[in-house]
Design a protein around this motif. Structure first.
Motif, PDB file in Angstrom:
ATOM      1  N   ASP A  66      33.484  26.597 -26.659  1.00 53.64           N
ATOM      2  CA  ASP A  66      34.056  27.821 -27.225  1.00 53.64           C
ATOM      3  C   ASP A  66      33.110  28.455 -28.234  1.00 53.64           C
ATOM      4  N   LEU A  67      32.188  27.644 -28.765  1.00 52.74           N
ATOM      5  CA  LEU A  67      31.213  28.136 -29.748  1.00 52.74           C
ATOM      6  C   LEU A  67      29.910  27.377 -29.540  1.00 52.74           C
ATOM      7  N   LEU A  68      28.819  28.121 -29.470  1.00 55.32           N
ATOM      8  CA  LEU A  68      27.485  27.526 -29.336  1.00 55.32           C
ATOM      9  C   LEU A  68      26.731  27.745 -30.644  1.00 55.32           C
ATOM     10  N   ILE A  69      26.264  26.650 -31.256  1.00 49.70           N
ATOM     11  CA  ILE A  69      25.520  26.703 -32.518  1.00 49.70           C
ATOM     12  C   ILE A  69      24.092  26.258 -32.250  1.00 49.70           C
ATOM     13  N   LEU A  70      23.116  27.120 -32.583  1.00 54.30           N
ATOM     14  CA  LEU A  70      21.704  26.862 -32.284  1.00 54.30           C
ATOM     15  C   LEU A  70      20.885  26.958 -33.569  1.00 54.30           C
ATOM     16  N   ASP A  71      20.190  25.882 -33.887  1.00 53.54           N
ATOM     17  CA  ASP A  71      19.358  25.843 -35.092  1.00 53.54           C
ATOM     18  C   ASP A  71      17.899  26.046 -34.690  1.00 53.54           C
ATOM     19  N   GLU A  72      17.415  27.280 -34.835  1.00 59.92           N
ATOM     20  CA  GLU A  72      16.033  27.668 -34.519  1.00 59.92           C
ATOM     21  C   GLU A  72      15.619  27.178 -33.125  1.00 59.92           C
ATOM     22  N   PRO A  73      16.252  27.694 -32.088  1.00 60.56           N
ATOM     23  CA  PRO A  73      15.999  27.194 -30.729  1.00 60.56           C
ATOM     24  C   PRO A  73      14.643  27.573 -30.153  1.00 60.56           C
ATOM     25  N   THR A  74      13.931  28.530 -30.765  1.00 61.45           N
ATOM     26  CA  THR A  74      12.664  28.986 -30.184  1.00 61.45           C
ATOM     27  C   THR A  74      11.445  28.582 -31.006  1.00 61.45           C
ATOM     28  N   VAL A  75      11.595  27.598 -31.900  1.00 61.32           N
ATOM     29  CA  VAL A  75      10.446  27.120 -32.669  1.00 61.32           C
ATOM     30  C   VAL A  75       9.384  26.564 -31.719  1.00 61.32           C
ATOM     31  N   GLY A  76       8.137  27.009 -31.882  1.00 57.65           N
ATOM     32  CA  GLY A  76       7.040  26.500 -31.067  1.00 57.65           C
ATOM     33  C   GLY A  76       7.028  27.009 -29.638  1.00 57.65           C
ATOM     34  N   VAL A  77       7.754  28.098 -29.377  1.00 54.37           N
ATOM     35  CA  VAL A  77       7.865  28.634 -28.021  1.00 54.37           C
ATOM     36  C   VAL A  77       7.115  29.963 -27.942  1.00 54.37           C
ATOM     37  N   ASP A  78       6.373  30.171 -26.850  1.00 58.54           N
ATOM     38  CA  ASP A  78       5.574  31.393 -26.708  1.00 58.54           C
ATOM     39  C   ASP A  78       6.461  32.610 -26.444  1.00 58.54           C
ATOM     40  N   PRO A  79       5.920  33.844 -26.611  1.00 54.64           N
ATOM     41  CA  PRO A  79       6.729  35.060 -26.474  1.00 54.64           C
ATOM     42  C   PRO A  79       7.421  35.210 -25.118  1.00 54.64           C
ATOM     43  N   LEU A  80       6.762  34.821 -24.037  1.00 57.08           N
ATOM     44  CA  LEU A  80       7.395  34.918 -22.720  1.00 57.08           C
ATOM     45  C   LEU A  80       8.629  34.025 -22.637  1.00 57.08           C
ATOM     46  N   SER A  81       8.495  32.781 -23.087  1.00 56.03           N
ATOM     47  CA  SER A  81       9.624  31.854 -23.050  1.00 56.03           C
ATOM     48  C   SER A  81      10.717  32.279 -24.030  1.00 56.03           C
ATOM     49  N   ARG A  82      10.323  32.819 -25.182  1.00 56.24           N
ATOM     50  CA  ARG A  82      11.335  33.309 -26.138  1.00 56.24           C
ATOM     51  C   ARG A  82      12.147  34.435 -25.518  1.00 56.24           C
ATOM     52  N   ARG A  83      11.458  35.346 -24.839  1.00 63.43           N
ATOM     53  CA  ARG A  83      12.161  36.464 -24.187  1.00 63.43           C
ATOM     54  C   ARG A  83      13.167  35.937 -23.170  1.00 63.43           C
ATOM     55  N   GLU A  84      12.746  34.918 -22.398  1.00 64.76           N
ATOM     56  CA  GLU A  84      13.648  34.346 -21.391  1.00 64.76           C
ATOM     57  C   GLU A  84      14.847  33.654 -22.036  1.00 64.76           C
ATOM     58  N   LEU A  85      14.611  32.917 -23.126  1.00 66.15           N
ATOM     59  CA  LEU A  85      15.712  32.231 -23.806  1.00 66.15           C
ATOM     60  C   LEU A  85      16.728  33.223 -24.367  1.00 66.15           C
ATOM     61  N   TRP A  86      16.221  34.305 -24.946  1.00 65.73           N
ATOM     62  CA  TRP A  86      17.155  35.287 -25.517  1.00 65.73           C
ATOM     63  C   TRP A  86      17.869  36.092 -24.439  1.00 65.73           C
ATOM     64  N   ALA A  87      17.249  36.256 -23.291  1.00 69.41           N
ATOM     65  CA  ALA A  87      17.958  36.886 -22.164  1.00 69.41           C
ATOM     66  C   ALA A  87      19.133  36.006 -21.740  1.00 69.41           C
ATOM     67  N   ILE A  88      18.917  34.690 -21.779  1.00 70.82           N
ATOM     68  CA  ILE A  88      19.998  33.745 -21.447  1.00 70.82           C
ATOM     69  C   ILE A  88      21.127  33.858 -22.473  1.00 70.82           C
ATOM     70  N   LEU A  89      20.774  33.878 -23.756  1.00 71.57           N
ATOM     71  CA  LEU A  89      21.798  33.954 -24.800  1.00 71.57           C
ATOM     72  C   LEU A  89      22.615  35.241 -24.689  1.00 71.57           C
ATOM     73  N   LYS A  90      21.917  36.365 -24.451  1.00 70.56           N
ATOM     74  CA  LYS A  90      22.642  37.637 -24.332  1.00 70.56           C
ATOM     75  C   LYS A  90      23.549  37.637 -23.108  1.00 70.56           C
ATOM     76  N   HIS A  91      23.105  36.982 -22.038  1.00 74.67           N
ATOM     77  CA  HIS A  91      23.956  36.844 -20.848  1.00 74.67           C
ATOM     78  C   HIS A  91      25.203  36.023 -21.172  1.00 74.67           C
ATOM     79  N   LEU A  92      25.031  34.928 -21.894  1.00 74.69           N
ATOM     80  CA  LEU A  92      26.163  34.066 -22.241  1.00 74.69           C
ATOM     81  C   LEU A  92      27.195  34.816 -23.072  1.00 74.69           C
ATOM     82  N   VAL A  93      26.718  35.658 -23.985  1.00 70.46           N
ATOM     83  CA  VAL A  93      27.630  36.389 -24.865  1.00 70.46           C
ATOM     84  C   VAL A  93      28.309  37.549 -24.133  1.00 70.46           C
ATOM     85  N   HIS A  94      27.506  38.357 -23.448  1.00 74.12           N
ATOM     86  CA  HIS A  94      28.047  39.595 -22.879  1.00 74.12           C
ATOM     87  C   HIS A  94      28.742  39.398 -21.532  1.00 74.12           C
TER      88      HIS A  94
END
Length: 610
Positions: free
Chosen positions: A162-190
Motif C-alpha cells: 500500500d506504500l513504497l518507501i525508498l531511501d535514495e534508490p538511485t545512488v551510484g546509478v548512471d543517468p540512463l538507468s536513473r531515467r528508467e527507474l523513475w519511469a517505473i516509479l511514475k508508472h507505479l504511481v499514475h
C-alpha cells in the motif's frame, strides 16, 4: 483515522542516547501529512535525519515522543501490521550476489509468504517493467549497478504494498538507468495508484514529485510542490560565461567569495549563481566583460537558499575560505583578491594565472595508447587512447557496466592491462606498478576506511602504508586534518562520522603522501548538493597547486567542472574533449550534461544496432 493519508506525523521527536554525554537530537518535533496515491520526496544534506525518519515509518525504530501514523495505524502500537502493508528499500538493499535474478526474487517472495501460484504473473510483470526479463538466470553479482538497483526494486515489490518507501534508490546509478527507474516509479504511481515516499540526492528527481519536503538538522525547512518551492529563488538566478581561458570552477570560486552570492555552480556551459536579493547587479562581473543573464529558478536553487540560510557560516581566518559550515578549508585566495563590493574587484591576472585552460605543452602525467583489457572472451576495454596533463581535472564517464571502473583500476595500477601502453607519472605500469603507485593517491567508490579506528588512527595507518614515518608522518597528519577540517574529529571512531566527514577523511588519506596524481572513483555518490559544492572547491584548490585529478562520477553536471572528460560505453571510447568541445560536437549548445550524456550513449548504441 484519516484514510486519505498514508503518513501523518505530529511533533515527532527522536533522540539517540550517547554514553557519558547528552543525547543526540535526530528529529526535532517534525510535522507532515502525505496524501494517498502520490509521489512524495524528502531531500536534505547528509545527517539531516532522512534515514532515521524512514526507519521510524517502517517500525524499525521507536520515536522518543510525538504521534506517527502510517496507513492509518499507529506505527509503534502496530509495527508488524504496518510492515505487512508497506515495502521498504533501504540504501544498501540486501541482494544475494551468488544467486540469480530469479532466485533473488523467489527468496524475497518466500520471506513475504507469496503463494507459488501468484508468482509467475507477478514476476513477469516486474521483470518486464524493470527490463530484466532477459537476465533471470544471471547472477546478481554480475549485474551492473543500475540493473542491481532495478532488481532490488523488483524484490521490494514481489508483494503489492500500500506504500513504497525508498531511501535514495538511485545512488551510484548512471543517468540512463536513473531515467528508467523513475519511469517505473511514475508508472507505479499514475497507473497502479501506488503511494511512494522517496529520499534522493538528485534535485531533478525531487522535481518530478508532487510534493517535496526539505530537511536539515532534523527539522523541515520548507515544503510544497516543486513549483512552489522553486519560487523562493525567483529573480535571484543568473548565468554568466567565464572569460576565455578561465576555468568555470575558478570563476565559481570568485563568485562564492562575494558576500552577495548565495550559491554558484557550473551549469550548461556557464556558471549559474544565486544572489542574496532579487535583481541584484554584480557590477564587477560586467566591468570585466562578463555579463550575467537572468535564468529561470529551479528546485535546486531554492534548496541551496534554504540550506545556506539555515547554516551559520563563520570566516575565522586571515584567508577567505569557500566552504560549507562543516568544513574549514577549500579554495583559498588572498584577502586582497576577493571581491567584497563592486568597487573592490578581483585581479584579472590572478584569474588567468590560476584558472587558465591546461596548456598543450604542460607535462603529460598519464598516457594511454590502445589500452585493452579482456576477461576470457569478454572485452571490458577496447583500444582506448588518451592523455592527461599535469594539473588537469579529467573526467572518466559512462553508464553502469561501460568499463570505466576497469579502466580506472588499470590507471591506478590495481589491475594489469591485457595490451597497450599505459604510463602514469612517467612510469610504465606494465613493468613498474609499485614505483608508479608512489605518485598516486586513490579514493575508492566505497570509502576504504577502517571503521573501528579513529580519524587520527586511520591517517596514521595510511601514512605508514605510503612510507611515511616518525616526525614527518606526525606533522603531515596534523597538516592534512587541518586542511580538511578534521581536527575536531581527531579522536572519533570513523564508524560514527556522517557521510560528508567520511568522504573528507578518505580524501585526506589519499593525499597524505602528497601524490602527483589523485584518482577519485565516484567520490560524490550519494552526497547532497551542498557537500558536493564543497568537495569541488577542494578539487579546484588541488588542481591550482598542480595535482592531476582523474575522477569518475554519475552526477553529469560535475562534468562541467572538468577541463576535459571522456564518455565510454561497452568498453569503447565514444567522445573526448572539453565541455564546450563536446557540446559543439553533439550540436546541443544549451543542453545540460544529463541530456548530452544520454544523447551520446544512445546515438552510439543505435549506430551499433544497425
Amino acid at each position: 483515522m484519516d484514510t486519505t493519508l498514508v503518513i501523518r506525523a505530529k511533533d515527532v521527536h527522536m533522540e539517540f542516547p550517547v554514553k557519558n554525554g547528552p543525547s543526540v537530537v535526530a528529529l526535532e518535533r517534525i510535522n507532515l501529512e502525505v496524501p494517498k496515491g502520490q509521489l512524495t520526496a524528502l531531500i536534505g544534506p547528509d545527517g539531516a535525519g532522512k534515514t532515521t525518519f524512514m526507519r521510524l515509518l517502517c517500525g524499525l525504530l521507536d520515536k522518543t515522543s510525538g504521534e506517527l501514523d502510517v496507513l492509518g495505524l499507529d506505527v509503534e502500537a502496530h509495527s508488524q501490521e504496518v510492515q505487512n502493508l508497506l515495502s521498504y528499500m533501504p540504501q544498501k538493499f540486501g541482494l544475494y550476489e551468488d544467486l540469480s535474478v530469479a532466485e533473488n526474487m523467489n527468496l524475497y517472495a518466500d520471506l513475504h509468504g507469496i503463494p507459488m501460484g501468484e508468482r509467475p504473473e507477478r514476476f513477469q510483470k516486474l521483470l518486464e517493467m524493470t527490463g530484466l526479463s532477459e537476465f533471470t538466470s544471471r547472477l546478481a553479482g554480475k549485474l551492473s549497478g543500475g540493473m542491481k538497483q532495478k532488481l532490488g526494486l523488483a524484490c521490494t515489490l514481489v508483494r503489492s504494498p500500500d506504500l513504497l518507501i525508498l531511501d535514495e534508490p538511485t545512488v551510484g546509478v548512471d543517468p540512463l538507468s536513473r531515467r528508467e527507474l523513475w519511469a517505473i516509479l511514475k508508472h507505479l504511481v499514475h497507473d497502479e495508484h501506488l503511494s511512494v515516499f522517496v529520499s534522493t540526492a538528485y534535485m531533478d528527481e525531487a522535481a518530478m514529485c508532487e510534493k517535496v519536503y526539505i530537511m536539515n538538522h532534523g527539522r523541515f525547512l520548507g515544503q510544497g510542490t516543486p513549483a512552489e518551492l522553486s519560487a523562493i529563488a525567483s529573480g535571484r538566478c543568473f548565468e554568466v560565461k567565464p572569460l576565455p581561458g578561465v576555468a568555470m570552477r575558478v570563476l565559481q570560486s570568485f563568485l562564492l567569495a562575494d558576500s552577495r552570492i548565495t550559491d554558484a555552480v557550473p551549469s550548461n556551459g556557464a556558471v549559474r549563481f544565486i544572489t542574496t536579493e532579487p535583481n541584484l547587479e554584480i557590477a564587477w562581473l560586467v566591468k570585466q566583460g562578463m555579463t550575467p543573464v537572468p535564468v529561470e529558478e529551479r528546485l535546486e536553487d531554492s534548496f541551496m537558499i534554504l540550506l545556506k540560510d539555515d547554516e551559520q557560516e563563520l570566516a575565522a581566518s586571515s584567508l577567505v575560505i569557500f566552504a560549507d559550515s562543516e568544513t574549514e578549508t577549500a579554495v583559498e585566495i588572498e584577502e586582497s583578491q576577493v571581491p567584497k563590493s563592486d568597487t573592490d574587484m578581483p585581479q584579472l591576472d590572478y584569474l588567468h594565472l590560476t584558472g587558465q585552460t591546461i596548456a598543450d605543452d604542460a607535462p603529460i602525467d598519464i598516457e594511454v595508447e590502445n589500452l585493452v583489457k579482456q576477461f576470457g572472451d569478454f572485452t571490458a576495454v577496447a583500444n582506448t587512447s588518451f592523455q592527461v596533463r599535469q594539473g588537469e581535472v579529467f573526467g572518466l564517464l559512462g553508464p553502469n557496466g561501460a568499463g570505466k571502473t576497469t579502466t580506472f583500476r588499470m590507471l591506478c595500477g590495481l589491475l594489469p592491462s591485457t595490451s597497450g601502453v599505459l604510463n602514469v607519472a612517467g612510469v610504465n605500469l606494465r613493468h613498474a606498478r609499485t614505483q608508479a603507485r608512489a605518485n598516486i593517491g586513490y579514493v575508492a567508490q566505497k570509502f576504504s576506511l577502517y571503521d573501528t579506528l579513529t580519524v587520527y588512527e586511520n591517517l596514521r595507518f595510511f601514512g605508514g602504508a605510503y612510507g611515511l614515518y616518525g616526525d614527518a608522518l606526525e606533522r603531515r597528519i596534523y597538516e592534512i586534518m587541518d586542511e580538511f577540517g578534521l581536527t575536531d574529529k581527531k579522536d572519533e571512531d570513523t564508524s560514527q562520522l556522517p557521510g560528508g566527514y567520511k568522504q573528507r577523511l578518505s580524501m585526506a588519506a589519499g593525499l597524505i603522501h602528497c601524490p602527483k596524481i589523485l584518482f577519485l572513483d565516484e567520490p560524490t555518490s550519494g552526497i547532497d548538493p551542498l557537500a558536493r559544492r564543497n568537495f569541488w572547491q577542494q578539487i579546484t584548490r588541488l588542481s591550482a597547486q598542480g595535482t592531476t585529478i582523474i575522477i569518475t562520477t554519475h552526477f553529469m553536471d560535475e562534468a562541467e567542472y572538468c577541463d576535459r572528460f571522456m564518455i565510454q560505453d561497452k568498453g569503447r571510447l565514444l567522445i573526448l574533449g572539453s565541455p564546450a568541445d563536446i557540446r559543439e560536437q553533439v550540436q546541443l549548445p544549451k543542453a545540460d550534461m544529463n541530456e548530452i550524456f544520454i544523447e551520446i550513449v544512445e546515438r552510439a548504441r543505435d549506430k551499433g544496432a544497425m
